[in-house]
Write a protein that holds these residues in place. Structure first.
Motif, PDB file in Angstrom:
ATOM      1  N   THR A 157       5.911   1.790  10.067  1.00  0.00           N
ATOM      2  CA  THR A 157       4.962   0.602  10.600  1.00  0.00           C
ATOM      3  C   THR A 157       3.861   0.938   9.453  1.00  0.00           C
ATOM      4  N   PRO A 158       2.710  -0.257   9.663  1.00  0.00           N
ATOM      5  CA  PRO A 158       1.717  -0.191   8.783  1.00  0.00           C
ATOM      6  C   PRO A 158       0.864   1.075   8.741  1.00  0.00           C
ATOM      7  N   ILE A 159       1.084   1.647   9.911  1.00  0.00           N
ATOM      8  CA  ILE A 159       0.279   2.995   9.877  1.00  0.00           C
ATOM      9  C   ILE A 159       0.524   3.753   8.896  1.00  0.00           C
ATOM     10  N   THR A 160      -0.441   4.331   7.810  1.00  0.00           N
ATOM     11  CA  THR A 160       0.005   4.780   6.634  1.00  0.00           C
ATOM     12  C   THR A 160      -0.964   6.097   6.462  1.00  0.00           C
ATOM     13  N   PRO A 161      -0.422   7.290   6.732  1.00  0.00           N
ATOM     14  CA  PRO A 161      -1.184   8.505   6.646  1.00  0.00           C
ATOM     15  C   PRO A 161      -1.026   9.096   5.165  1.00  0.00           C
TER      16      PRO A 161
ATOM     17  N   LEU B 190       0.727  -1.336   0.085  1.00  0.00           N
ATOM     18  CA  LEU B 190       0.129   0.047   0.017  1.00  0.00           C
ATOM     19  C   LEU B 190       0.919   1.430  -0.043  1.00  0.00           C
ATOM     20  N   LYS B 191       2.081   1.281   0.851  1.00  0.00           N
ATOM     21  CA  LYS B 191       3.089   2.396   0.944  1.00  0.00           C
ATOM     22  C   LYS B 191       3.306   2.654  -0.369  1.00  0.00           C
ATOM     23  N   LYS B 192       3.839   1.724  -1.156  1.00  0.00           N
ATOM     24  CA  LYS B 192       4.436   2.008  -2.274  1.00  0.00           C
ATOM     25  C   LYS B 192       3.562   2.445  -3.118  1.00  0.00           C
ATOM     26  N   GLY B 193       2.513   2.140  -3.406  1.00  0.00           N
ATOM     27  CA  GLY B 193       1.194   2.442  -4.397  1.00  0.00           C
ATOM     28  C   GLY B 193       0.961   3.677  -4.033  1.00  0.00           C
ATOM     29  N   LEU B 194       0.852   4.255  -2.808  1.00  0.00           N
ATOM     30  CA  LEU B 194       0.260   5.665  -2.605  1.00  0.00           C
ATOM     31  C   LEU B 194       1.507   6.612  -2.651  1.00  0.00           C
ATOM     32  N   LYS B 195       2.779   6.006  -2.544  1.00  0.00           N
ATOM     33  CA  LYS B 195       3.903   7.066  -2.671  1.00  0.00           C
ATOM     34  C   LYS B 195       4.263   7.271  -4.431  1.00  0.00           C
ATOM     35  N   GLU B 196       3.712   6.193  -4.912  1.00  0.00           N
ATOM     36  CA  GLU B 196       3.937   6.287  -6.557  1.00  0.00           C
ATOM     37  C   GLU B 196       3.170   7.235  -7.142  1.00  0.00           C
ATOM     38  N   LEU B 197       1.646   7.483  -6.714  1.00  0.00           N
ATOM     39  CA  LEU B 197       0.639   8.194  -6.982  1.00  0.00           C
ATOM     40  C   LEU B 197       1.071   9.440  -6.665  1.00  0.00           C
ATOM     41  N   GLY B 198       2.029   9.850  -5.889  1.00  0.00           N
ATOM     42  CA  GLY B 198       2.170  11.202  -5.261  1.00  0.00           C
ATOM     43  C   GLY B 198       1.632  11.528  -4.220  1.00  0.00           C
ATOM     44  N   PHE B 199       1.273  10.877  -3.361  1.00  0.00           N
ATOM     45  CA  PHE B 199       0.655  11.141  -1.834  1.00  0.00           C
ATOM     46  C   PHE B 199       1.823  11.440  -1.007  1.00  0.00           C
TER      47      PHE B 199
ATOM     48  N   VAL C 144      -8.064   0.081  -3.404  1.00  0.00           N
ATOM     49  CA  VAL C 144      -8.054   1.416  -2.662  1.00  0.00           C
ATOM     50  C   VAL C 144      -7.105   2.215  -3.400  1.00  0.00           C
ATOM     51  N   LEU C 145      -6.174   1.717  -4.096  1.00  0.00           N
ATOM     52  CA  LEU C 145      -5.151   2.795  -4.948  1.00  0.00           C
ATOM     53  C   LEU C 145      -5.759   3.347  -6.216  1.00  0.00           C
ATOM     54  N   GLU C 146      -6.692   2.657  -6.726  1.00  0.00           N
ATOM     55  CA  GLU C 146      -7.267   3.101  -7.782  1.00  0.00           C
ATOM     56  C   GLU C 146      -8.447   4.207  -7.363  1.00  0.00           C
TER      57      GLU C 146
END
Length: 397
Positions: free
Chosen positions: A324-328, A308-317, A382-384
């Motif tokens: 940790t798993p906590i991902t703001p 999830l982190k990798k996906g959100l970061k690649e989207l630019g968030f 979720v990423l979409e």
């Protein structure tokens, strides 16, 4: 007739909270709190639960809870110190001590109760507490209740800790000095610098207190943040909750036997609240057994978290610096944060907004909590949705 002043106070302040985007709407889940939840008849992918390992609806835990309920009853019937201690409570505490690698442990009715009871049972007006500025609200309230002098430490700033520990020690004003910190900080997901903390604590004879609510079941292959750093024999208080990774309800403090003996005669929530239900105690014990015998759920949790982190970061968030798993997903403006969360929900993803006073003004975020129960297909959805809503609201390009 009710008080006019109370009515005016409530009306004015609730209106202001709503205008500022700070009013929290409470959603009601129709069924279990799993990776998919139902709210108002609509199924949503759940990214807001602390149910890290998926244990809240685990069949193994439900079976043990039902067995214990049939054997012991639905309630303990009294406070622990009168006749509310059943064999299942003692078995749970023995298992907790094994899990945390300590001499003993005591179970409370909630993690909040742990911090309210344990801190004030040991610290008093003749003492000082050094407290990380981003510690959980229950720590803050526990410190206030103790009557000790509270000295705020800049977040994760070891130089500031050393300086203030030295000042407090050399002042000669205090009988005891404690340093208290979250093991894992719940809003940003960063991990306490325990090796440095222990070094400073040994230098100045500080009592060490680690609130591992978000670390137990997550860090150290499940055994927690203290175990992650192999410091089980160096930390005085290991506090945790039984409602997050463990999946049930309650809290605990683990440490030396004399400390636990003292808490059982001086921690007020332990003394004056009815004990955990037998079913909850048995379910907690089963969760601990599972974690101690297998790292399967823990490994899946971390795999999903990294994905999830990798996906959100690649989207630019902006996902901060979580370890940790906590991902703001940090949005900033409170109203935009609330709108972002609302749009995610409309698109089938339940990710709750977190705004002031839980986090500082201007740092509103949507906090994602991946679990071992999520599938990769769920996370792809979720990423979409994040991509669609992020572009729509100009949070990402």
């Amino acid at each position: 007739m009710t008080s006019k002043k109370l009515d005016a106070f409530l009306s004015k302040n609730l209106k202001e909270l709503r205008e500022q985007g700070l009013y929290n709407e409470i959603d009601v889940i129709e069924g279990p709190n799993g990776p998919i939840i139902t709210i108002e008849g609509k199924e949503l992918i759940n990214m807001s639960s602390n149910n890290y390992l998926g244990f809240a609806n685990d069949e193994r835990l439900k079976e043990k809870a039902n067995e214990a309920t049939n054997r012991y009853g639905v309630g303990a019937g009294a406070v622990r110190t009168i006749n509310g201690t059943q064999t299942i409570h003692e078995e749970l505490e023995e298992k907790l001590a094994q899990f945390k690698h300590t001499e003993a442990a005591v179970a409370f009715q909630s993690g909040f109760n742990c911090n309210m009871g344990a801190i004030s049972a040991v610290m008093n007006k003749n003492d000082a507490i050094l407290s990380d500025e981003l510690n959980h609200a229950s720590i803050i309230d526990g410190c206030r209740l103790s009557g000790a002098k509270v000295i705020r430490i800049n977040h994760q700033d070891m130089d500031d800790l050393r300086t203030k520990a030295k000042e407090a020690t050399e002042s000669g004003q205090y009988e005891k000095i404690m340093y208290i910190t979250d093991g894992v900080f719940s809003m940003d997901g960063d991990v306490a610098k325990l090796p440095e903390i222990v070094e400073i604590a040994e230098e100045f004879d500080l009592i060490t207190y680690v609130d591992d609510a978000h670390g137990s079941g997550v860090m150290g292959k499940g055994a927690g943040t203290v175990k992650h750093f192999d410091l089980s024999d160096k930390v005085d208080f290991q506090m945790g909750t039984l409602s997050k990774a463990v999946g049930v309800v309650g809290g605990y403090v683990a440490g030396k036997k004399e400390l636990i003996d003292w808490l059982k005669v001086r921690a007020r929530p332990f003394l004056f609240s009815t004990s955990l239900t037998p079913g909850a105690a048995a379910a907690c014990k089963e969760a601990l057994e599972i974690m101690m015998n297998s790292t399967k759920e823990n490994e899946t949790l971390w795999e999903n978290s990294d994905y999830l982190k990798k996906g959100l970061k690649e989207l630019g968030f902006d996902i901060g610096h979580s370890q940790t798993p906590i991902t703001p997903c940090i949005i900033g403006d409170e109203n935009l944060t609330q709108k972002f969360s609302k749009r995610l929900k409309e698109e089938g993803v339940y990710a709750k907004s977190i705004v002031f006073p839980t986090v500082p003004r201007g740092t509103g975020r949507v906090r994602n909590m991946p679990s071992a129960a999520h599938t990769i297909e769920m996370l792809d959805t979720v990423l979409e949705v994040y991509k669609k809503v992020g572009k729509e609201l100009a949070v990402i390009k």
